[in-house]
Design a protein around this motif. Sequence first.
Motif: not given
Length: 450
Positions: A158-170, A267-272, A287-291
């Motif tokens: 989940a940690y790996i796929v959450t970023g790309p999936i959520t980013g794509a939906l945004l 988890t909560f602050w990495l994307p920002s 994608l970068l948040s998944a690295i």
Amino acid sequence: MSDAATVIPEAEQRAVGKFLRRMLPILVLMLLVNQMDRTNVGFVQNELRADVGVSATAYGLGAGLFFIGYALFEVPSNMLLERFGARVWLTRIMITWGAVIVAMCFIHNVWMFYGLRFLLGVAEAGFFPGVLLYFTQWLPDSSRGRASAIFLGGSATAYIVTGPITGALLELHGAGGVAGWRWMFALEGAFSILVGFIAGFFLVSRIQDAKWLTQEEKDALSEAVARDKEARDRAPSVSRMKLIFHPQVAVLTAVFFAMALTGYAITFWLPSLVEEIGGLSSFQIGLLSAIPWICAVIAMYTMAHFTDRAPDRRPYLAIALVLSATGTFLATLGSPWFGLAALTLAAVGGKCAATLFWPMAQSGLDLKIAAPGLALVNSIGNLGGFVSPTLFGYLKDTTGSTNGGLYTLSAASILAVLGVAFVRHTKRGERPGSAGKAAVTGEPVAGEAR
């Protein structure tokens, strides 16, 4: 007699294999969606600030309120699961949290954000421990470790796929005149509801109701589970107040609390933090948040392979915590790209620490308090998920930087290293209170600082 010497009846083996093939895939999918829905808010912090007026402090508090609702309703939820059965209750949990996620697309003020994050915790309460309880109703002790390991793989994925999936939906921002973050909540919540209904057709609450088992397999599996349940029921009960003041439980809780602080802060602050690189689309941020999580999962399984036969896991846990502390400290230095590399190191340390912590905790507690003690460690320790984002948000608003929060996480990890030194060590295959005999550990309790 040790597990290695135990001969498992063929009918029981066939029944366990069928359960793993038929039930685990849907449970893993449910856990993957569960992790995505509780953490997707980390990708829309700036959008919530711009469109709703959610400050960094308010965002941190709202992200953390999830864990308050979860902690308050975890035990009642598990009691209701025993009453209504896993098929009804686990699917109810998933459909309800999906509905809350959909409702989050209608947030228009900070109080709605607070309320819905709290309700999300209430809705999800009991899912993770409920699945582990479901395993005890279907699998004997000798098979639950394998099932739990497969199930927990969903959390790592989940940690790996959450970023790309959520980013794509945004990237749907502006479609139909609707903001991308609203699309993200609506579609991910709807998918959760759909998976919940699908799960209702697959899950089976009772062994005797499984149409895909022969009567011989049902009887063999039921007898094995009943024997284990009888052994657990003979264990003496211990009051929660006594457990809180038990030295080993207190030390383990403190260590796990420190680990949860770092895990949920990342988890909560990495994307920002990734967004500070600048010039990135929402999908690229995802994608970068998944690295960090890809590296962490690889390191986690590598570490588990090399430490499974280690006579003492404490030195390895200490090293993992030092890596976590070093990563969070280095993230305050240099460019955003350097910060991403540093947080990758912190994530690697945190994931490896989680892999090492629970087996060590299981073997270090007396048998008579192991089950309730580990549950208490998990319950209280996970409140780090409330403290960490709340503290980060407050420090960012008051200082204009996340550095204060990162320094705090680094210090907490170092203090956890000191705590590890006080964790009781036992020889492999023995447990305190086991009279020197190999102990039956039961189902592994895995913390949710994952």
